[in-house]
Design a protein around this motif. Structure first.
Motif, short mmCIF file in Angstrom:
data_model
loop_
_atom_site.label_atom_id
_atom_site.label_comp_id
_atom_site.label_asym_id
_atom_site.label_seq_id
_atom_site.Cartn_x
_atom_site.Cartn_y
_atom_site.Cartn_z
N MET A 251 -15.57 -40.59 48.36
CA MET A 251 -14.86 -39.43 48.91
C MET A 251 -15.76 -38.20 48.93
O MET A 251 -15.78 -37.45 49.91
CB MET A 251 -13.60 -39.15 48.07
N LEU A 252 -16.51 -38.00 47.85
CA LEU A 252 -17.41 -36.86 47.77
C LEU A 252 -18.50 -36.95 48.83
O LEU A 252 -18.78 -35.97 49.54
CB LEU A 252 -18.04 -36.79 46.38
N TRP A 253 -19.12 -38.13 48.96
CA TRP A 253 -20.20 -38.34 49.92
C TRP A 253 -19.70 -38.13 51.35
O TRP A 253 -20.38 -37.54 52.19
CB TRP A 253 -20.77 -39.72 49.73
N LYS A 254 -18.48 -38.58 51.61
CA LYS A 254 -17.88 -38.41 52.94
C LYS A 254 -17.58 -36.94 53.20
O LYS A 254 -17.80 -36.43 54.31
CB LYS A 254 -16.61 -39.24 53.05
N SER A 255 -17.08 -36.23 52.16
CA SER A 255 -16.75 -34.81 52.33
C SER A 255 -18.00 -33.96 52.56
O SER A 255 -17.92 -32.87 53.12
CB SER A 255 -15.99 -34.30 51.11
N ARG A 256 -19.15 -34.47 52.11
CA ARG A 256 -20.43 -33.76 52.33
C ARG A 256 -21.12 -34.25 53.59
O ARG A 256 -22.30 -34.01 53.80
CB ARG A 256 -21.35 -33.95 51.13
N GLN A 257 -20.38 -34.97 54.43
CA GLN A 257 -20.87 -35.47 55.70
C GLN A 257 -22.11 -36.35 55.52
O GLN A 257 -23.00 -36.38 56.37
CB GLN A 257 -21.17 -34.30 56.64
N GLN A 258 -22.18 -37.03 54.38
CA GLN A 258 -23.28 -37.93 54.05
C GLN A 258 -24.63 -37.21 54.17
O GLN A 258 -25.62 -37.79 54.62
CB GLN A 258 -23.25 -39.18 54.94
N SER A 259 -24.63 -35.96 53.71
CA SER A 259 -25.83 -35.13 53.79
C SER A 259 -26.27 -34.70 52.40
O SER A 259 -25.48 -34.12 51.64
CB SER A 259 -25.53 -33.89 54.65
N LEU A 260 -27.52 -34.98 52.05
CA LEU A 260 -28.06 -34.56 50.76
C LEU A 260 -28.12 -33.03 50.67
O LEU A 260 -27.95 -32.47 49.59
CB LEU A 260 -29.46 -35.15 50.55
N ILE A 261 -28.37 -32.39 51.79
CA ILE A 261 -28.45 -30.92 51.79
C ILE A 261 -27.11 -30.32 51.37
O ILE A 261 -27.06 -29.40 50.53
CB ILE A 261 -28.84 -30.41 53.19
N LEU A 262 -26.02 -30.86 51.92
CA LEU A 262 -24.70 -30.36 51.54
C LEU A 262 -24.34 -30.77 50.11
O LEU A 262 -23.68 -30.03 49.39
CB LEU A 262 -23.64 -30.87 52.52
N LEU A 263 -24.77 -31.97 49.70
CA LEU A 263 -24.49 -32.43 48.35
C LEU A 263 -25.19 -31.55 47.32
O LEU A 263 -24.66 -31.33 46.22
CB LEU A 263 -24.95 -33.88 48.19
N TYR A 264 -26.37 -31.05 47.69
CA TYR A 264 -27.14 -30.23 46.75
C TYR A 264 -26.85 -28.74 46.88
O TYR A 264 -27.62 -27.93 46.40
CB TYR A 264 -28.64 -30.48 46.96
N ARG A 265 -25.75 -28.39 47.50
CA ARG A 265 -25.37 -26.98 47.55
C ARG A 265 -25.22 -26.45 46.13
O ARG A 265 -24.51 -27.02 45.32
CB ARG A 265 -24.06 -26.81 48.32
N GLY A 266 -25.87 -25.32 45.85
CA GLY A 266 -25.84 -24.76 44.51
C GLY A 266 -26.98 -25.23 43.65
O GLY A 266 -27.15 -24.74 42.53
N GLY A 267 -27.79 -26.18 44.13
CA GLY A 267 -28.89 -26.71 43.34
C GLY A 267 -29.92 -25.67 42.96
O GLY A 267 -30.46 -25.69 41.86
N SER A 268 -30.18 -24.72 43.86
CA SER A 268 -31.16 -23.67 43.56
C SER A 268 -30.68 -22.78 42.41
O SER A 268 -31.49 -22.30 41.61
CB SER A 268 -31.41 -22.82 44.80
N LEU A 269 -29.37 -22.58 42.31
CA LEU A 269 -28.83 -21.77 41.22
C LEU A 269 -28.87 -22.52 39.90
O LEU A 269 -28.97 -21.91 38.83
CB LEU A 269 -27.39 -21.35 41.55
N VAL A 270 -28.80 -23.85 39.97
CA VAL A 270 -28.94 -24.66 38.76
C VAL A 270 -30.34 -24.48 38.17
O VAL A 270 -30.52 -24.42 36.95
CB VAL A 270 -28.68 -26.15 39.07
N ILE A 271 -31.35 -24.39 39.05
CA ILE A 271 -32.72 -24.15 38.59
C ILE A 271 -32.79 -22.83 37.83
O ILE A 271 -33.38 -22.76 36.74
CB ILE A 271 -33.69 -24.11 39.79
N LEU A 272 -32.18 -21.80 38.37
CA LEU A 272 -32.18 -20.49 37.72
C LEU A 272 -31.54 -20.58 36.34
O LEU A 272 -32.07 -20.05 35.36
CB LEU A 272 -31.44 -19.47 38.59
#
Length: 293
Positions: A251-272
């Motif tokens: 369900m999650l993968w489908k909701s992100r349109q099977q896109s790693l870019i959308l799945l990793y939304r917020g990833g840059s803030l995790v680095i911070l």
């Protein structure tokens, strides 16, 4: 850190017990001192959470928090502050305890260089068992859709208490266990080699520990970020249809349109967030261990 595989093999006495206790104490102290940065960057964490749940951009997530106002901005901050201190106490202390046991009992079976990672795996497993309920409460509180139905931490506890463990406090336990065991194993396995490489560049021990903790946790956070997104989505809701891990992932993968870019939304803030919290925690812990050693 004192998690050095070159521990002397001898009968455990009062001195060994005190050294083990110091690892728990130093882990808790270093994490406690890093709670101030955790408090400061909590709005960043909450922004990431909104991106994970609602699949929004940073601008949209910040807009949501702005409309809700400053009072609700720190709703759900208590669990991560408590978790931060207790996690450091358990994680560093238990890893050191397990490492000492493995160093004396498994020296001829397991490679010495692999022992810190193996001990970290065990510590991460215990961490998942102990702190999954904290994370569950935190994620429920941070989901604005629960504000009316569950306005306080007490109401969340009572609601979850009435449910089965698998759907209540321990919802999302399997992906949390995978994330924590892998993360802890990689952290303790890579921290010392990374610190040695950084120290070889002529930096001070404190700076080397800080950079080592930062780079290690940064890499781990990015690698395991999809698991954190999965956990947030599994734990944010209370009630409704209970789906398994694989069904939730699909369900999650489908909701992100099977896109790693959308799945990793917020990833840059995790680095911070990782740079601030784990860098400071690692530096303080290593400094305390060297002083007591």
């Amino acid at each position: 850190m004192s998690g050095n595989p070159d521990h002397k093999q001898h009968e455990e006495g009062p001195g060994d017990t005190m050294v083990c206790f110091q690892s728990y104490l130093h882990g808790g102290t270093s994490s406690l001192l890093s709670t101030l940065p955790t408090l400061i960057v909590f709005p960043v964490y909450k922004t990431v959470f909104r991106q994970q749940i609602h699949n929004t951009s940073v601008h949209q997530a910040v807009g949501q928090l702005y409309k809700e106002g400053p009072v609700k901005l720190y709703r759900g901050v208590a669990p991560p502050l408590v978790m931060r201190t207790l996690t450091g106490t358990l994680l560093f202390g238990l890893q050191d305890t397990l490492l000492r046991q493995l160093s004396t009992s498994s020296l001829n079976v397991i490679s010495i260089s692999a022992l810190p990672a193996l001990a970290g795996f065990g510590a991460g497993l215990v961490e998942a068992v102990v702190f999954t309920p904290f994370e569950r409460v935190q994620n429920v509180l941070q989901n604005s859709q629960n504000d009316r139905q569950l306005p306080s931490m007490r109401s969340v506890f009572l609601k979850l208490k009435d449910q089965r463990m698998s759907s209540g406090f321990y919802r999302g336990f399997l992906p949390i266990t995978a994330r924590n065991t892998l993360g802890s194993s990689l952290y303790f396995g890579l921290k010392e080699p990374m610190c040695a490489v950084v120290a070889g560049q002529g930096l001070s021990p404190l700076a080397s520990s800080f950079i080592s903790g930062t780079l290690t946790s940064m890499a781990i956070s990015l690698a395991l970020y999809p698991l954190s997104v999965l956990v947030a989505n599994m734990q944010a809701q209370v009630g409704g249809e209970l789906k398994g891990v694989m069904a939730c992932w699909r369900m999650l993968w489908k909701s992100r349109q099977q896109s790693l870019i959308l799945l990793y939304r917020g990833g840059s803030l995790v680095i911070l967030r990782s740079c601030i919290t784990w860098g400071i925690t690692t530096a303080i812990y290593d400094r305390q261990e060297k002083r007591s050693g």
